[in-house]
Structures are given as C-alpha cells and as structure tokens.
Design a protein around this motif. Structure first.
Motif, PDB file in Angstrom:
ATOM      1  N   UNK A 197       0.822  -1.225   0.000  1.00 31.67           N
ATOM      2  CA  UNK A 197       0.000   0.000   0.000  1.00 31.67           C
ATOM      3  C   UNK A 197       0.854   1.273   0.000  1.00 31.67           C
ATOM      4  N   UNK A 198       1.896   1.359   0.860  1.00 32.70           N
ATOM      5  CA  UNK A 198       2.721   2.590   0.832  1.00 32.70           C
ATOM      6  C   UNK A 198       3.356   2.827  -0.541  1.00 32.70           C
ATOM      7  N   UNK A 199       3.790   1.726  -1.190  1.00 31.25           N
ATOM      8  CA  UNK A 199       4.411   1.889  -2.509  1.00 31.25           C
ATOM      9  C   UNK A 199       3.379   2.367  -3.536  1.00 31.25           C
ATOM     10  N   UNK A 200       2.167   1.821  -3.431  1.00 30.16           N
ATOM     11  CA  UNK A 200       1.112   2.243  -4.362  1.00 30.16           C
ATOM     12  C   UNK A 200       0.817   3.726  -4.181  1.00 30.16           C
ATOM     13  N   UNK A 201       0.747   4.163  -2.929  1.00 29.70           N
ATOM     14  CA  UNK A 201       0.471   5.587  -2.650  1.00 29.70           C
ATOM     15  C   UNK A 201       1.597   6.451  -3.209  1.00 29.70           C
ATOM     16  N   UNK A 202       2.842   5.985  -2.937  1.00 22.45           N
ATOM     17  CA  UNK A 202       4.015   6.718  -3.418  1.00 22.45           C
ATOM     18  C   UNK A 202       4.000   6.808  -4.952  1.00 22.45           C
ATOM     19  N   UNK A 203       3.708   5.667  -5.602  1.00 22.63           N
ATOM     20  CA  UNK A 203       3.685   5.642  -7.074  1.00 22.63           C
ATOM     21  C   UNK A 203       2.593   6.553  -7.611  1.00 22.63           C
ATOM     22  N   UNK A 204       1.445   6.525  -6.934  1.00 19.30           N
ATOM     23  CA  UNK A 204       0.338   7.360  -7.406  1.00 19.30           C
ATOM     24  C   UNK A 204       0.688   8.849  -7.283  1.00 19.30           C
ATOM     25  N   UNK A 205       1.287   9.201  -6.146  1.00 19.44           N
ATOM     26  CA  UNK A 205       1.614  10.627  -5.948  1.00 19.44           C
ATOM     27  C   UNK A 205       2.771  11.060  -6.852  1.00 19.44           C
ATOM     28  N   UNK A 206       3.761  10.159  -7.013  1.00 21.34           N
ATOM     29  CA  UNK A 206       4.954  10.529  -7.772  1.00 21.34           C
ATOM     30  C   UNK A 206       4.795  10.393  -9.279  1.00 21.34           C
ATOM     31  N   UNK A 207       3.954   9.453  -9.709  1.00 21.00           N
ATOM     32  CA  UNK A 207       3.802   9.202 -11.148  1.00 21.00           C
ATOM     33  C   UNK A 207       2.370   9.452 -11.635  1.00 21.00           C
ATOM     34  N   UNK A 208       1.426   8.897 -10.874  1.00 22.65           N
ATOM     35  CA  UNK A 208       0.031   8.981 -11.306  1.00 22.65           C
ATOM     36  C   UNK A 208      -0.472  10.404 -11.401  1.00 22.65           C
ATOM     37  N   UNK A 209      -0.283  11.177 -10.337  1.00 21.09           N
ATOM     38  CA  UNK A 209      -0.810  12.549 -10.299  1.00 21.09           C
ATOM     39  C   UNK A 209      -0.169  13.412 -11.401  1.00 21.09           C
ATOM     40  N   UNK A 210       1.176  13.394 -11.544  1.00 20.68           N
ATOM     41  CA  UNK A 210       1.766  14.197 -12.629  1.00 20.68           C
ATOM     42  C   UNK A 210       1.267  13.777 -14.016  1.00 20.68           C
ATOM     43  N   UNK A 211       1.088  12.474 -14.222  1.00 21.26           N
ATOM     44  CA  UNK A 211       0.629  12.026 -15.549  1.00 21.26           C
ATOM     45  C   UNK A 211      -0.799  12.516 -15.808  1.00 21.26           C
ATOM     46  N   UNK A 212      -1.628  12.377 -14.784  1.00 17.09           N
ATOM     47  CA  UNK A 212      -3.018  12.848 -14.929  1.00 17.09           C
ATOM     48  C   UNK A 212      -3.024  14.346 -15.228  1.00 17.09           C
ATOM     49  N   UNK A 213      -2.163  15.085 -14.512  1.00 15.31           N
ATOM     50  CA  UNK A 213      -2.099  16.545 -14.712  1.00 15.31           C
ATOM     51  C   UNK A 213      -1.631  16.869 -16.131  1.00 15.31           C
ATOM     52  N   UNK A 214      -0.608  16.130 -16.607  1.00 14.50           N
ATOM     53  CA  UNK A 214      -0.086  16.375 -17.961  1.00 14.50           C
ATOM     54  C   UNK A 214      -1.178  16.113 -19.002  1.00 14.50           C
ATOM     55  N   UNK A 215      -1.883  14.982 -18.844  1.00 10.84           N
ATOM     56  CA  UNK A 215      -2.952  14.652 -19.801  1.00 10.84           C
ATOM     57  C   UNK A 215      -4.059  15.715 -19.751  1.00 10.84           C
ATOM     58  N   UNK A 225      -3.973  18.922 -18.803  1.00  9.33           N
ATOM     59  CA  UNK A 225      -3.612  20.232 -19.358  1.00  9.33           C
ATOM     60  C   UNK A 225      -3.264  20.140 -20.853  1.00  9.33           C
ATOM     61  N   UNK A 226      -2.809  18.972 -21.306  1.00  9.58           N
ATOM     62  CA  UNK A 226      -2.443  18.829 -22.723  1.00  9.58           C
ATOM     63  C   UNK A 226      -3.667  18.982 -23.625  1.00  9.58           C
ATOM     64  N   UNK A 227      -4.814  18.628 -23.070  1.00 10.71           N
ATOM     65  CA  UNK A 227      -6.048  18.718 -23.880  1.00 10.71           C
ATOM     66  C   UNK A 227      -6.884  19.939 -23.492  1.00 10.71           C
ATOM     67  N   UNK A 228      -6.236  20.946 -22.964  1.00 13.02           N
ATOM     68  CA  UNK A 228      -6.939  22.145 -22.525  1.00 13.02           C
ATOM     69  C   UNK A 228      -6.310  23.377 -23.179  1.00 13.02           C
ATOM     70  N   UNK A 229      -7.161  24.325 -23.589  1.00 10.20           N
ATOM     71  CA  UNK A 229      -6.636  25.567 -24.162  1.00 10.20           C
ATOM     72  C   UNK A 229      -6.217  26.507 -23.034  1.00 10.20           C
ATOM     73  N   UNK A 230      -5.594  27.610 -23.426  1.00  8.11           N
ATOM     74  CA  UNK A 230      -5.174  28.585 -22.412  1.00  8.11           C
ATOM     75  C   UNK A 230      -6.385  29.143 -21.652  1.00  8.11           C
ATOM     76  N   UNK A 231      -7.536  29.067 -22.322  1.00 11.04           N
ATOM     77  CA  UNK A 231      -8.743  29.575 -21.684  1.00 11.04           C
ATOM     78  C   UNK A 231      -9.443  28.484 -20.846  1.00 11.04           C
ATOM     79  N   UNK A 232      -8.844  27.331 -20.794  1.00 10.76           N
ATOM     80  CA  UNK A 232      -9.390  26.268 -19.958  1.00 10.76           C
ATOM     81  C   UNK A 232     -10.460  25.434 -20.636  1.00 10.76           C
TER      82      UNK A 232
END
Lengths: 271, 369
Positions: free
Chosen positions: A2-20, A22-29
């Motif tokens: 569980x700790x590793x899953x949480x760590x992976x989600x925070x370190x990899x999952x969240x940034x990837x979700x954020x990148x995806x 914002x990548x499909x969003x215009x400057x106006x949101x």
C-alpha cells in the motif's frame, strides 16, 4: 504494498493525470486538440525526432561499450577490480546535469584543458570539426553516464551465464564462436536489449545536461518543455509544453512496455 | 519408468566403449596438489565410479579426462592414443554435469540435438536422432519444453540424452544425481546403469555417495588426497578394504584397540587373524576395523558391555555397544533388536575370520550411524 502504491500514485500517477488534463486544454481552460496537433508538426516534431535519434545513439553506442566493459570485468579474476567498477558505475551512472556539463566544458570545451594539451601536439579536435556544444557533443557527454548505467544493468545478466554452459557446449564439440552464436548471445540478448531500452529512456528524457551544454540551441523535446513551461521565450503556451510532455510520456511508455517484455523473457531463461 | 528401447535401433550402430588410461596425473592449484600421481586404467565398456570425500581430486580427475583442466604432468590415453593435449571440443566425450547445464534458450529437442548441430548433421537427421534419444530416456513428450519448464530429474535425463547424442566412446558423469531428491535419484540411478550397460559405453562416474558408487559401478576407485587408495569391485571394496581409509570411508566401521600376537590379534577375548593389507602391518599400537555385520551381540546380564544407541534401519537395527569405553556398531535383525533395551548388558563377539587393522586412532567417536 500500500505505501508503494500511494508513493507511485503521488509521484507518477498525479503528474501524468495533470499532464494529460492540461495537454487537452486551451489557455482559456476549454477542451481542445490543438495542442496535440501543434506538437506533431514543425519544430516540436523536430524536437521529438532529435530526441529519439539522440536516445538511439546514446543507447546503442554505450550499450555496446558497456557490454564489452561489463564482460571484461565479469571474466576478470580480480575481486577488487569488480568491486571498484561496480561502485564507480553506481556513482558515475548518476553523475549528470550541470556538474557534468561543466566538467566537459573545462576539459573538452574550446579552451578546455585537454583541448589545450591536444593543441600543443597539433591535434586540437575543434580544428577537425568537433563541437562540444552541438548535437553530437551532447551525445558524447551522455556517454559519460550511459556507459556505467549499461554496466550496472548488464552485469547481473553476465553473472547469470553459467560457466558450465560453455563447458557443455565445448564438450558437445562447439567452438568459442559456436557457443556464443547458439548459447551466449541468445541468452544475453533479452538483457542487452532491455539494458539498451533503459538507456534509450534515460537518453530521451535527460534535460539538464543538454540544456546547460547547448543553451537550447539543439532542438530536443525536454528542452522545448523547459522553455514552454518557464515562459521566458514563449509566454502563455504552457499547455503546449504539457502536450510535448504527453508525447514524451507516450514514447517512454512504449519503451517501458518493450523493456518489461524483454526482461520477462530474460528472467525466465536465467531463472 | 518408460521402458528403454533398443539402443542399437535408437542410436544407429552401438558405439563401442573405449579403453581409457589415466597415468600419473598431477594437477596443482597454487600449493594444493589436487591430483598427486593419480592413475587408473578403465576397460572398454566398464563403469567406474570415482568415490571420495570433498577435495580428494575426483572431480579434477574427471575434468582432466574431459579436457577442461590442463595437466602439470602425466597423460590421458583413449584406446592407446594420447589425448592430453587435445581440447575438450575434439575429445568426443559426452559429459553430464551436476547442475544439468542445459541451454536455457533451447527446448529439450534442440538441447539434445546441439552436439549433432556442431557436427553439421542435417536438420532432419538431427531432429530424428534427438527424438529417438528423448524416447530412450522416456521424455519424448517433453521435446518442446524448455529447461525451466521441467523438473530436475527430467532436466538431468535430457542432459544424459544430450551427452549420448554424439555417440561418445566415453561418458563422463559429474555427480549427476546429487541435486535430485531421493526418489528421483534412485530412478535415474537405475536408468543410467541400464543405458550404460545397453550401449556399452565406457563410463566414469564421480560421486561422494558411496551407496551410488557401490550400486552402479563395475569397479569403484576410492580417492584420497589426489591419489587412488583402492580400485576394486564394490563387493571387494566393502569386504576386503586394503587400507584403513577405505575401510572407514566405505561402509561403517568401528575402531577397537587391539594388541598383535603372532600375526593375529585378541579381540573381545577371541583370537582373530589379521587381514592382509596393501600397506602392510603398521608399527606401534593397532586398532581393528570392524564392520557392523562382523560383530554379534547376545544379551548377558553378567557382561560388562552395554547398549548406548539403537537406530532402526528396516530389516536390521544398528546397535551401538560400549565395550571398555569404545563404541562398537553391530547390525542386529530388527525382531531380535526389539528385545534389546538401551542400557542392556550384552556379550560382544567377532563373527568374521579375519580383521583389518590400522594404526591406532586417537578418537573413537560414538555416533549413532
């Protein structure tokens, strides 16, 4: 787990979700595909192409050099040498970025110490077309950490080659060439390819070394992301940067899947 | 166990075993003499086991024969031809390794066919022959399996088929059973012996397991400190050991201090002849070396010896009796042993006509072997 899953989600999952996101969003949101369309053309496409070519060069050349070095070490009788190389590889594989760039500039830059020595014997590499601050200069500097990385990755696989396989092959009438052709190379190949794929990922994503060495004059995807997100040259295009990041993520995801596949095969054989 | 098929059909012409001679082999590693003038002559088709404790040089001798180790001096001949300088690649000897050593990237069929491929046999021929050899070892249904998909016993049978595929005139077995569990070991032991007899291949088998050596080999060469202590048939080795090392290493022996009197010794109050020994009669104090079946015990409340251990072995029970502070091992029928309690007083007697003697040992360990 569980700790590793949480760590992976925070370190990899969240940034990837954020990148995806914002990548499909215009400057106006608003949702858009224009960022993706933009990064698959022109200079951004060139950035991907250069990054992939750089990653290929810095995976194949160090992959071969690292394999040769690791084999020489693995077959050495000196335990001290083996420990020394293992330790040095661990350190050097993680030695990149600004420090490494400065080291190369001080050594092989146009006024570097090695350049000066070579000039004294009329072998100044800069007079023969060498340029440290070019695409191939970056590739040269990457060798510094990619070769030790390959040594680290491939050494366990070489250790898995049992001496008795060679003896069995010899006993069956195989020459050294026959052994390597039918046993050694096929057994090692998944590990070598896996190691090279890892180097590919490392060379593809490296940023600080290339940025500080070329000051952005070489078009590479990580440097483009840096420029877009910093906004010091192209203000208001952060979401394009996220789209480039998404493209890099896709390339690295493919690399990781391939790496996983070949490692699975290697570990099955060497079990 | 799958029934063995006719070897002459499966392997083409039955290979005749070669006469092998190891003459005065010397091999040193630094200051250690792994082989110290080791010599052994092996007849065509004979199965010889090299038996000895760890470090006695048995594996080194096998590796020298295979061509994996260079010699400091001495020579190896096969049918009179000196092969000492010939590389392992060209010796035409099949070898089975302790750790199976199957090539992990090849399935069973390709592993068996590897030697034929190195001999440039046509693909169809080598596949056919490899298939026949898999049938010979009872694994034709495993042809497409990779080593990691097979059990240890199956892998070792594949390794045996691979070694036989090249029709070697000498088969070398380097502790091939030591990594297997007891049941598989017993099965494979029988299979190796049957195959060897059927194919009449001269075979050298290295083991530290005396039971394996005695049950499989035509002759056993007991090694110690890089030399052959005694080479004899299993029965002769057990019943007529010529050195104290062999007597104690092969089978179980009890050491009992004795005094020599005119070519005989007095043992438990009885006079026994001294058995002839290769090393002659040692000077100084002596021990008699007694097999458990050389001694008998009977319950006797007036006797001084008493029972200290009992180990059930099936049909027999090993009883250890303490005689004047010395442990003597005796094999007794289990139904008789059932009446013998620990601490019971027993009379000990010798049932063999002669005994082997050795220089007196300092210790006489009492262990329930």
């Amino acid at each position: 787990m569980a700790p590793f899953s949480i760590y992976s989600f925070l370190g990899l999952g969240v940034p990837i979700i954020a990148v995806i996101y914002y990548a499909f969003q215009s400057e106006q949101g608003k949702p858009t595909l224009s960022n993706i369309a933009l990064v698959t053309h022109g200079s951004y496409l060139l950035g991907f192409e250069n990054s992939i070519v750089l990653a290929l060069i810095t995976s194949i050349v160090p992959g071969i050099l690292g394999l040769i070095l690791a084999y020489a070490i693995a077959t050495s009788r000196s335990a001290t040498l083996k420990r020394l190389v293992a330790t040095a590889s661990g350190v050097l594989a993680n030695f990149g970025g600004i420090n490494l760039t400065f080291m190369f500039i001080a050594t092989l830059g146009s006024t570097g110490i090695l350049t000066a020595w070579l000039s004294a014997i009329h072998l100044n590499p800069w007079n023969f077309g060498f340029n440290l601050y070019s695409f191939y200069g970056v590739a040269l500097v990457y060798l510094y950490f990619q070769v030790p990385l390959m040594v680290l990755v491939i050494t366990p696989a070489l250790g898995g080659l049992r001496p008795s396989w060679r003896e069995a092959a010899e006993n069956m009438g195989a020459s050294s060439w026959g052994y390597w052709r039918y046993v050694g190379v096929p057994v090692l190949m998944p590990s070598v390819l896996g190691g090279m794929l890892l180097l590919f990922g490392s060379g593809f994503a490296a940023y600080a070394t290339a940025e500080t060495l070329t000051a952005g004059t070489v078009t590479l995807a990580p440097i483009q992301i840096g420029s877009l997100l910093a906004g010091n040259q192209l203000a208001g295009q952060e979401n394009v940067g996220y789209a480039v990041g998404l493209g890099m993520f896709v390339v690295l995801a493919v690399t990781m899947i391939l790496y996983g596949l070949v490692r699975r095969r290697a570990s099955k054989w060497l079990r | 166990m799958t029934e063995l098929v006719d070897a002459t059909r499966t392997t083409g012409a039955a290979p005749a075993g070669a006469r092998v001679s190891l003459e005065g082999l010397v091999r040193t590693y630094g200051t250690t003499r792994a082989l110290d003038g080791f010599s052994l002559a092996i007849e065509p088709g004979e199965f010889v086991a090299l038996l000895g404790p760890s470090g006695c040089g048995k594996t080194t001798a096998l590796r020298v024969l295979a061509g994996f180790e260079r010699l400091d001096s001495g020579r190896v001949t096969v049918d009179g031809r000196d092969v000492s300088k010939i590389s392992a690649q060209h010796r035409d000897m099949g070898m089975v390794f302790q750790s199976y050593s199957l090539f992990p990237n090849m399935n069973a069929l390709n592993n068996v066919a590897f030697g034929l491929r190195m001999r440039r046999q046509h693909a169809t021929q080598r596949r056919q022959k490899a298939g026949e050899l898999l049938e010979l070892v009872g694994l034709s249904d495993q042809a497409s399996k990779y080593p990691h998909q097979m059990s240890g016993g199956q892998q070792q049978r594949i390794a045996l088929a691979r070694a036989l595929a090249i029709e070697p005139r000498v088969l070398l077995l380097d502790e091939p059973l030591s990594a297997l569990d007891a049941k598989v070991r017993a099965e494979l032991r029988d299979q190796i012996r049957q195959l060897q007899q059927r194919l009449a291949i001269t075979t050298v088998f290295v083991t530290h397991d005396q039971e394996e050596a005695l049950s499989m080999a035509d002759r056993v060469c007991v090694m110690s400190a890089g030399r052959a202590e005694q080479t004899a048939t299993p029965a002769a080795l057990y019943s007529r050991p010529t050195t104290s090392f062999v007597a104690e290493f092969v089978g179980v022996s009890s050491r009992v201090p004795v005094e020599p009197v005119d070519g005989s010794v007095v043992l438990f109050g009885e006079r026994c002849r001294i058995r002839a020994s290769d090393t002659g009669l040692p000077n100084g104090p002596l021990d008699a070396l007694l097999r458990p079946e050389d001694v008998a015990i009977t319950l006797d409340e007036t006797a001084k010896p008493f029972v200290t251990h009992k180990s059930f072995l099936g049909a027999t029970t090993r009883v250890i009796a303490q005689v004047d502070g010395v442990a003597v091992r005796v094999d007794v029928r289990s139904d008789v042993a059932a009446d013998i309690e620990l601490g019971a007083r027993v009379r000990v007697s010798v049932v063999s006509r002669d005994v082997l003697v050795a220089e007196r040992s300092v210790t006489n360990p009492v262990s329930p072997q």
